[in-house]
Design a protein around this motif. Structure first.
Motif, short mmCIF file in Angstrom:
data_model
loop_
_atom_site.label_atom_id
_atom_site.label_comp_id
_atom_site.label_asym_id
_atom_site.label_seq_id
_atom_site.Cartn_x
_atom_site.Cartn_y
_atom_site.Cartn_z
N ALA A 1 0.84 -1.20 0.00
CA ALA A 1 0.00 0.00 0.00
C ALA A 1 0.88 1.25 0.00
O ALA A 1 1.89 1.31 0.69
N ASP B 1 -7.55 -1.42 -4.37
CA ASP B 1 -7.23 -1.42 -5.80
C ASP B 1 -6.89 -2.83 -6.31
O ASP B 1 -6.74 -3.03 -7.52
N SER C 1 0.04 5.75 -5.19
CA SER C 1 -0.69 5.73 -3.91
C SER C 1 -1.68 4.58 -3.88
O SER C 1 -2.85 4.75 -3.52
N LYS D 1 -3.89 1.40 -2.99
CA LYS D 1 -4.60 0.99 -1.79
C LYS D 1 -4.98 -0.49 -1.92
O LYS D 1 -5.13 -1.00 -3.03
N ARG E 1 -4.97 9.70 -8.44
CA ARG E 1 -3.92 8.71 -8.13
C ARG E 1 -3.43 7.98 -9.38
O ARG E 1 -2.26 7.61 -9.46
N SER F 1 -1.61 -4.64 2.51
CA SER F 1 -1.73 -3.57 3.52
C SER F 1 -0.57 -3.61 4.50
O SER F 1 0.24 -4.52 4.51
#
Length: 121
Positions: A14, A89, A84, A86, A66, A121
């Motif tokens: 992330a 995504d 960026s 996440k 992004r 993450s």
């Protein structure tokens, strides 16, 4: 006929970045539109970004600010710079293209095979 081949997917943490590429091959006389979509299991395929011949890109709300889509028509390619990133995504990303096959209006509209993007993450 026309083939679309994506590359550049992978595993990223992330906040990291990835750049997807899609190359079209075949007897193509012009590119009308190229786009990126994504799909996760159990969900509908959603638009990520599209770039038509107007030159003005359009993005899905969740990626605005992004992700950046770009095209190189000489290379029959479209790119998706993803910053960026996440965990949400995480998905299979598909290239989509509308191209011209001749000078009398014959077109082809189709999909690549997809490339997996996984954001941890």
């Amino acid at each position: 006929q026309v083939q679309l081949v994506e590359s550049g997917g992978g595993l990223v943490q992330a906040g990291g970045s990835l750049r997807l590429s899609c190359v079209a091959s075949g007897t193509i006389t012009g590119i009308n539109e190229m786009a990126w979509y994504r799909q996760t299991p159990g969900k509908e395929r959603e638009l990520v970004a599209v770039l038509t011949n107007t030159g003005v890109p359009d993005y899905g709300d969740s990626v605005k600010g992004r992700f950046t889509i770009s095209r190189d028509d000489a290379k029959k390619s479209v790119y998706l710079q993803m910053n960026s990133l996440k965990p949400e995504d995480t998905s299979v990303y598909y290239c989509n293209a509308l191209v011209s096959l001749d000078l009398v209006g014959t077109t082809w509209h189709g999909w690549g095979q997809g490339t997996q993007v996984t954001v941890s993450s």
